[in-house]
Scaffold this active site. Sequence first.
Site, PDB file in Angstrom:
ATOM      1  CG  HIS A 125      -1.923  -1.036   1.310  1.00  0.00           C
ATOM      2  ND1 HIS A 125      -2.828  -1.270   0.303  1.00  0.00           N
ATOM      3  CD2 HIS A 125      -2.189  -1.960   2.267  1.00  0.00           C
ATOM      4  CE1 HIS A 125      -3.599  -2.304   0.643  1.00  0.00           C
ATOM      5  NE2 HIS A 125      -3.240  -2.745   1.814  1.00  0.00           N
ATOM      6  CG  ASP A 162      -2.633  -8.462   0.961  1.00  0.00           C
ATOM      7  OD1 ASP A 162      -1.904  -8.804   1.901  1.00  0.00           O
ATOM      8  OD2 ASP A 162      -3.637  -7.736   1.106  1.00  0.00           O
ATOM      9  CG  HIS A 164      -6.390  -5.441   2.119  1.00  0.00           C
ATOM     10  ND1 HIS A 164      -5.873  -6.428   2.929  1.00  0.00           N
ATOM     11  CD2 HIS A 164      -7.461  -4.928   2.753  1.00  0.00           C
ATOM     12  CE1 HIS A 164      -6.622  -6.496   4.041  1.00  0.00           C
ATOM     13  NE2 HIS A 164      -7.596  -5.608   3.950  1.00  0.00           N
ATOM     14  CG  ASP A 250      -4.715 -10.118   3.681  1.00  0.00           C
ATOM     15  OD1 ASP A 250      -4.393 -10.663   2.596  1.00  0.00           O
ATOM     16  OD2 ASP A 250      -4.513  -8.916   3.916  1.00  0.00           O
TER      17      ASP A 250
HETATM   18 ZN    ZN Z   1      -3.958  -7.277   2.984  1.00  0.00          ZN
END
Ligand code: ZN
Length: 349
Positions: A125, A162, A164, A250
């Site tokens: 991120h 991931d 996200h 995740d």
């Molecule tokens: Zn994540």
Amino acid sequence: MATGIVYHPDYLKHDPGEGHPESPQRLEAIYKFLEEKDLLKHFTIIEPNLALLEAVEAVHTSEYRKMVEKVSQGYASLPDPETVISPDTYRVALLAAGGVLRAIDEVISGEVDNAFCLVRPPGHHALPGRAMGFCVFNNVAIGACYLREKYQLQRILIVDWDAHHGNGTQQIFYDDPGVLHFSIHQSDLFPEGSGWITEIGEGKGEGFNVNVPVPRGTGDSGYYYAFNQLLKPLAHQFHPEFILVSAGFDAYFRDPLSDLQVTSKGFRMMAELVKEMAENYAGGRVVAVLEGGYSIPDLPFLVATVLGVFAGLDLDLQPPEEQVRDVLLPVTRQRIDAAIKVQKNYWKL
Ligand SMILES: [Zn+2]
């Protein structure tokens, strides 16, 4: 087949505080599991160095890098509330990025065939001038720039599984045709408003950014469908010279931060496909880098599953209880097909 593991106990020194999901216990649990199950003997441990500042600043602004250093010393605060900086964070973040660079050196020199970097803080991120979503320096992006600058590689594939969206990595290479960025992620998670199928890159990089936002409950079969129908033909046409993986865990069905219903079989499948693509196009060269993954009791098994695939070993691990109904939901298929349709403008799919 030799597989490297990057690890250093100093990675535990970045401390976002009590109750924060990105805790040192994540990495501690993984390493302890590898030790207790006597698995480390199968792998080559790679000692990380601090990343050189010029490698970090190939991705991040000098101002931002200096700000992280100052905040670590307690002289300033970061504007991003969820990314906590502790006194050791600056050094640990340099050691995380540096670990990826060491893994790359070892793979390129042939010391190991592939590697997994057990590093933190995570990176995908992190933006050029900003920390975000528990991420300080973008480890994978720093690795990609290093591959280009030190080893003159022209085509690098980044696979981000991931849960996200890898928004930082996307932004860093958005106009760059030398890095094909593929991110599969839950559509309604952090960061809000990013990761849509229409974010396809810009300028010369148009067609080199691939987002696959998937709904809750996607499961192993959805990931299987996306990897086979989209990632595989993309890799075949892009023909990467090196593959980097933003390996978050995740998407696991017991993870507290997502609802993607992936099991260890799904992660095994993704690792097998990535390894196969690396063998087909990149001389087997792949480096995976830990991103998220917050179910601490399950994280060690998931990492070991991927390590077993990378090393081509049956590690004879006792799988955890995984009762998940796995069907390819029509809505999941539609979403993945929509991503494929957009990419048909650029690739034969
Ligand atoms: Zn994540």
